[in-house]
Design a protein around this motif. Structure first.
Motif, PDB file in Angstrom:
ATOM      1  N   GLU A   1      -6.952  10.598 -12.506  1.00 22.23           N
ATOM      2  CA  GLU A   1      -7.027  12.002 -12.938  1.00 22.23           C
ATOM      3  C   GLU A   1      -5.872  12.355 -13.879  1.00 22.23           C
ATOM      4  O   GLU A   1      -6.049  13.104 -14.842  1.00 22.23           O
ATOM      5  N   VAL A   2      -4.696  11.800 -13.577  1.00 24.48           N
ATOM      6  CA  VAL A   2      -3.538  12.038 -14.451  1.00 24.48           C
ATOM      7  C   VAL A   2      -3.791  11.448 -15.833  1.00 24.48           C
ATOM      8  O   VAL A   2      -3.566  12.104 -16.863  1.00 24.48           O
ATOM      9  N   VAL A   3      -4.263  10.192 -15.871  1.00 33.40           N
ATOM     10  CA  VAL A   3      -4.521   9.530 -17.146  1.00 33.40           C
ATOM     11  C   VAL A   3      -5.633  10.246 -17.912  1.00 33.40           C
ATOM     12  O   VAL A   3      -5.545  10.436 -19.130  1.00 33.40           O
ATOM     13  N   TYR A   4      -6.669  10.664 -17.210  1.00 31.75           N
ATOM     14  CA  TYR A   4      -7.773  11.383 -17.861  1.00 31.75           C
ATOM     15  C   TYR A   4      -7.289  12.697 -18.463  1.00 31.75           C
ATOM     16  O   TYR A   4      -7.650  13.056 -19.591  1.00 31.75           O
TER      17      TYR A   4
ATOM     18  N   ALA B   1       3.400   8.941 -10.937  1.00 32.57           N
ATOM     19  CA  ALA B   1       2.555   9.179 -12.105  1.00 32.57           C
ATOM     20  C   ALA B   1       2.479  10.670 -12.422  1.00 32.57           C
ATOM     21  O   ALA B   1       2.541  11.079 -13.587  1.00 32.57           O
ATOM     22  N   VAL B   2       2.350  11.485 -11.384  1.00 34.09           N
ATOM     23  CA  VAL B   2       2.283  12.941 -11.565  1.00 34.09           C
ATOM     24  C   VAL B   2       3.622  13.482 -12.049  1.00 34.09           C
ATOM     25  O   VAL B   2       3.694  14.255 -13.012  1.00 34.09           O
ATOM     26  N   ASN B   3       4.688  13.063 -11.393  1.00 30.46           N
ATOM     27  CA  ASN B   3       6.016  13.598 -11.726  1.00 30.46           C
ATOM     28  C   ASN B   3       6.519  13.125 -13.090  1.00 30.46           C
ATOM     29  O   ASN B   3       7.296  13.835 -13.743  1.00 30.46           O
ATOM     30  N   ALA B   4       6.074  11.947 -13.511  1.00 24.17           N
ATOM     31  CA  ALA B   4       6.477  11.454 -14.835  1.00 24.17           C
ATOM     32  C   ALA B   4       5.935  12.365 -15.931  1.00 24.17           C
ATOM     33  O   ALA B   4       6.618  12.638 -16.928  1.00 24.17           O
ATOM     34  N   VAL B   5       4.699  12.851 -15.728  1.00 19.83           N
ATOM     35  CA  VAL B   5       4.090  13.735 -16.727  1.00 19.83           C
ATOM     36  C   VAL B   5       4.857  15.049 -16.828  1.00 19.83           C
ATOM     37  O   VAL B   5       5.065  15.586 -17.919  1.00 19.83           O
ATOM     38  N   THR B   6       5.319  15.555 -15.700  1.00 15.88           N
ATOM     39  CA  THR B   6       6.023  16.843 -15.711  1.00 15.88           C
ATOM     40  C   THR B   6       7.332  16.767 -16.483  1.00 15.88           C
ATOM     41  O   THR B   6       7.828  17.789 -16.963  1.00 15.88           O
TER      42      THR B   6
ATOM     43  N   ARG C   1       4.445   6.209 -18.660  1.00 13.77           N
ATOM     44  CA  ARG C   1       4.582   5.721 -17.282  1.00 13.77           C
ATOM     45  C   ARG C   1       3.268   5.768 -16.493  1.00 13.77           C
ATOM     46  O   ARG C   1       2.919   4.802 -15.816  1.00 13.77           O
ATOM     47  N   PRO C   2       2.485   6.866 -16.554  1.00 15.28           N
ATOM     48  CA  PRO C   2       1.225   6.896 -15.809  1.00 15.28           C
ATOM     49  C   PRO C   2       0.261   5.779 -16.208  1.00 15.28           C
ATOM     50  O   PRO C   2      -0.460   5.243 -15.370  1.00 15.28           O
ATOM     51  N   LEU C   3       0.260   5.424 -17.500  1.00 15.52           N
ATOM     52  CA  LEU C   3      -0.605   4.345 -17.969  1.00 15.52           C
ATOM     53  C   LEU C   3      -0.164   3.004 -17.390  1.00 15.52           C
ATOM     54  O   LEU C   3      -0.977   2.176 -16.985  1.00 15.52           O
ATOM     55  N   GLN C   4       1.138   2.798 -17.341  1.00 16.54           N
ATOM     56  CA  GLN C   4       1.689   1.576 -16.755  1.00 16.54           C
ATOM     57  C   GLN C   4       1.328   1.498 -15.271  1.00 16.54           C
ATOM     58  O   GLN C   4       0.913   0.450 -14.769  1.00 16.54           O
ATOM     59  N   ILE C   5       1.487   2.616 -14.593  1.00 16.40           N
ATOM     60  CA  ILE C   5       1.160   2.674 -13.161  1.00 16.40           C
ATOM     61  C   ILE C   5      -0.321   2.442 -12.937  1.00 16.40           C
ATOM     62  O   ILE C   5      -0.731   1.703 -12.036  1.00 16.40           O
ATOM     63  N   SER C   6      -1.154   3.074 -13.767  1.00 17.35           N
ATOM     64  CA  SER C   6      -2.604   2.948 -13.621  1.00 17.35           C
ATOM     65  C   SER C   6      -3.048   1.494 -13.719  1.00 17.35           C
ATOM     66  O   SER C   6      -3.818   1.010 -12.890  1.00 17.35           O
TER      67      SER C   6
ATOM     68  N   LEU D   1       0.831  -1.207   0.000  1.00 18.55           N
ATOM     69  CA  LEU D   1       0.000   0.000   0.000  1.00 18.55           C
ATOM     70  C   LEU D   1       0.869   1.263   0.000  1.00 18.55           C
ATOM     71  O   LEU D   1       0.539   2.256  -0.654  1.00 18.55           O
ATOM     72  N   GLN D   2       1.973   1.202   0.716  1.00 18.72           N
ATOM     73  CA  GLN D   2       2.915   2.330   0.704  1.00 18.72           C
ATOM     74  C   GLN D   2       3.504   2.510  -0.693  1.00 18.72           C
ATOM     75  O   GLN D   2       3.707   3.639  -1.160  1.00 18.72           O
ATOM     76  N   MET D   3       3.767   1.403  -1.363  1.00 21.57           N
ATOM     77  CA  MET D   3       4.291   1.468  -2.720  1.00 21.57           C
ATOM     78  C   MET D   3       3.287   2.150  -3.651  1.00 21.57           C
ATOM     79  O   MET D   3       3.671   2.956  -4.512  1.00 21.57           O
ATOM     80  N   CYS D   4       1.998   1.849  -3.496  1.00 21.72           N
ATOM     81  CA  CYS D   4       0.971   2.464  -4.344  1.00 21.72           C
ATOM     82  C   CYS D   4       0.952   3.979  -4.172  1.00 21.72           C
ATOM     83  O   CYS D   4       0.772   4.721  -5.146  1.00 21.72           O
TER      84      CYS D   4
END
Length: 227
Positions: free
Chosen positions: A210-213, A158-163, A169-174, A148-151
């Motif tokens: 929200e990131v993926v959307y 996911a947020v920082n990858a977009v920046t 990466r966010p899609l993989q995480i999602s 859960l800590q890893m999630c």
């Protein structure tokens, strides 16, 4: 032996046992302090994943090297703790072990994109995965809290990858976190601490969604995923 002598003898023995237990707790605290320091160093090293894609692989290698020290530390802990008293002293290393479960799981996900099993995490830190009536082992709840800590860390990634322009990466995480969330929903959680940690997972899932959307409506999804 008169009553006074008997009482004195009984309580003298009690004090002896208390002193021995206190001495053992001090030994355990000393070992845990050393092992915990290694985990904090590993956490610091892995912070690079939020700033540099190129730094992820070297960071994982450095953390893997630290896990060797971790195994040595847990070996000392295992030797110090009586085989029948695992849960008596468990609170001394509970949160430290949860952090290690998170670190091992995150490292393996960064390396291979897969879930580190309970057995794998136990093997990396050098303790048994099998819960026994007697003996040092990796408690299942500690492992689950670590996941859960890893999630939470992945939702941040996911947020920082977009920046930094990494939209895959966010899609993989999602996908990974949603599958993990579905797995946790199969559990009938009654432990208060674990239940609270699981309840927080929905906020991590929401942040990732929200990131993926946002990527979707901006047309920034990789073409294969968008299709």
């Amino acid at each position: 032996m008169c009553d006074n002598q008997l009482i004195t003898s009984i309580f003298t023995e009690f004090q002896k046992n208390l002193d021995e237990e206190q001495d053992l707790r001090e030994v355990i605290r000393g070992i845990c302090k050393e092992v915990d320091q290694v985990s904090r160093e590993a956490v610091t090293i892995l912070q690079v994943i939020h700033h540099s894609e190129e730094g992820i692989a070297p960071a994982c290698l450095r953390v893997r090297e630290l896990f060797v020290k971790t195994r040595e530390g847990y070996a000392k802990l295992k030797n110090a703790v009586p085989s029948t008293d695992f849960y008596k002293y468990h609170d001394h290393w509970r949160f430290m072990t949860q952090r290690y479960c998170y670190l091992v799981a995150l490292t393996i996900w960064l390396e291979k994109g897969i879930l580190a099993t309970h057995e794998t995490v136990a093997d990396v830190i050098g303790i048994s995965a099998v819960e026994q009536k007697e003996g040092f082992h990796l408690d299942v709840e500690d492992y689950l809290v670590g996941l859960l800590q890893m999630c939470t860390e992945l939702s941040r990634l996911a947020v920082n990858a977009v920046t930094r322009g990494d939209y895959a990466r966010p899609l993989q995480i999602s996908k990974f976190v949603m599958e993990l969330h579905a797995g946790f929903r199969l559990l009938n959680l009654k432990n208060d601490h674990l239940r609270k940690r699981f309840d927080a997972l929905k906020y991590d899932v929401k942040k990732i969604e929200e990131v993926v959307y946002d990527l979707s409506i901006r047309g920034l999804l990789p073409k294969t995923e968008a299709a």
